[in-house]
Scaffold this active site. Sequence first.
Site, PDB file in Angstrom:
ATOM      1  N   CYS A  28     -39.415 -73.545 -57.281  1.00  0.00           N
ATOM      2  CA  CYS A  28     -38.454 -74.553 -57.690  1.00  0.00           C
ATOM      3  C   CYS A  28     -38.816 -75.084 -59.066  1.00  0.00           C
ATOM      4  O   CYS A  28     -39.759 -74.647 -59.703  1.00  0.00           O
ATOM      5  CB  CYS A  28     -38.438 -75.701 -56.684  1.00  0.00           C
ATOM      6  SG  CYS A  28     -38.161 -75.189 -54.973  1.00  0.00           S
ATOM      7  N   GLY A  59     -49.557 -58.074 -59.973  1.00  0.00           N
ATOM      8  CA  GLY A  59     -50.983 -57.772 -60.036  1.00  0.00           C
ATOM      9  C   GLY A  59     -51.795 -58.592 -61.010  1.00  0.00           C
ATOM     10  O   GLY A  59     -52.938 -58.224 -61.311  1.00  0.00           O
ATOM     11  N   GLY A 104     -43.635 -74.285 -55.401  1.00  0.00           N
ATOM     12  CA  GLY A 104     -44.685 -73.344 -55.024  1.00  0.00           C
ATOM     13  C   GLY A 104     -44.579 -72.884 -53.596  1.00  0.00           C
ATOM     14  O   GLY A 104     -43.529 -72.991 -52.958  1.00  0.00           O
TER      15      GLY A 104
END
Length: 631
Positions: A2, A364, A74
């Site tokens: 968000c 990654g 998050g």
Amino acid sequence: MCGISGMASMKMRADEHVVKAMRDILRHRGPDGEGMYLEGGIGLGHRRLSIVDPLHGHQPMFNEDEQIVIVYNGEIYNHGEHRGRLEALGHRYRTYCDTETIIHLYEEHGDDVVHHLRGMFAFALWDKRRQRLLLARDRLGVKPLYYHQAADGTLYFASEIKGLLASGRIVAGANIQAFPDFFANHATSGSATLFSGIRKLEPGHTLVWQGGKSTIQRYWDIAEAYRAPRQHRSDADYVEEWSALFRESVKLRLMADVPLGMFLSGGIDSSAIAAVMTSMVPQPVKTFSVAFAEREANELSYARLVANKFATDHHEIVVSPEMFFERLPDLVWHEDEPLAHPSSVALNFVSELAAKHVKVVLSGEGSDETLGGYARYMKTIYNVALGRRFHRATTPAIRGKIMRWLDGLPAKHRHKLERTFLYQEPDLDSLYFNNFAVFSKDQQAQLLTEDVKAKTRDTDPFQEMHWRLENLASASQLDQLLYVDTEIYLQELLMKQDQMSMAASIESRVPFLDHKLCELSASLPAHLKIRGTTTKYILRKSMAGALPPQILKRPKMGFPVPIGQWLRGRFGWILEEYVLGETARKRGYFQQVFVKQLVAEHRSGLKDHSQRLWALINFEIWSRRFLDRQT
């Protein structure tokens, strides 16, 4: 994932129009919903990208008696582990969202809530009873959070700098004090930004605002893991533990109520994630790759090799230079500051591709800085060791004669030697920080005008790095370099990852940066990170048998972007416009004789100034978009 924003003031009421403007300029971060909380001097704004419990996760979110309110960005991957205990303590959940778990953990643990969270996060929590605002950012800095505190104590905060500027209370101005840092290190370090008066809350930190005053504290530092006594264990035991924790980290990041996939470059990092991820989900994993048409900048064959190995649902995009440069100004706006790396543009294109199929991707980022993936680490360590022997065996006069002899060599040979112990002092400051700077200290003396140098005379471009070295003074040189890069260099890579993906309204997750995995990686013996010329040894060992040999044995390539080639060819007009142009000259920041020299040497092929010219191009685009307010 968000976007959050807001203000806290003792001097004025929170203005709905201000909070709305701060919130809605972040719409790309959360196109699925919006929310606002206003009470007295407190204003909280939220834009939502629905990932977990899409139907019920509206924010701002409250506790049961609405005395605590939060806006949050998050994912907390261990929120399910806490739920049963919190419910047994009497907390009543209204949703299945991880947001609610943060609230209830705060009720139980206060500011120590951050120690109970495993994931990536930036949140603002208003405690009405105590009249205090808590801002917090995750340990590794995966999620961004910026703030400005006015002279009257009013605090403004947002997920992106543009959210602060949208308040209308902050004037965009260049932070000239940050120029030496920025032009040396790709981006600003520590809490500084290129904007005067705007700072970032650093990773692993909290900020408490109360009564118009702010207190910042650090709650986590990976240096503790580096300092921990080494355990006497076999390599096999370490590999087994690291592999298990890596698999757990990937599994945790599959938490979602929406489709998810992954970025696949064909390097060992993303390939390892693909190997683990495909073993955990029943359907083919959606993978996404990006490249350029030029052969030296196209690694799609490696990505296809991995995609075929694991039968993924694979998608690709090839970016032309026309697409690249057309997109660049808008991406500088999304980044808020100059793009540190040309690969940011490619990342946005592949994010846009992925957003057509999924809402979440795994990436990654982070293994190079935690496991020693860059060749420069061992080059530096060898150069320091050889340099110390060289200095012990010679006098200054002899070293001066050797350097004068080397100065007579052809330029192509001399330029390489200039970066070794034969020319440099045998310490990390010279052979690492200054050696790998975009503009070294000597080059900055030629680049910056006398006016800028006068304003930054006492500014050390490597000050933040020196603080980290002092904080880990007793560690090995490898661990010192990894610590510095995790604290400094990695932060810009994570901002690139966040803002380039969020520009396409897609969430990216980074399994290599699970804090428990990072703590284990920090505690590993050096030979499990780098063994001889083999980098990221423990990762390669853990993936033996799972990945094709061509992937396991590949050297680190980064993400090649042929920017230097493009600027020598038909896109040379970019240099004329943004580096040599009248608008750039009139800013008065750069000495034009040196700037023209850089351009001439690059065009002739005498030297490759791609990095330096990229920094100047992006700085000028940033200046126009933010300082001049051009669209």
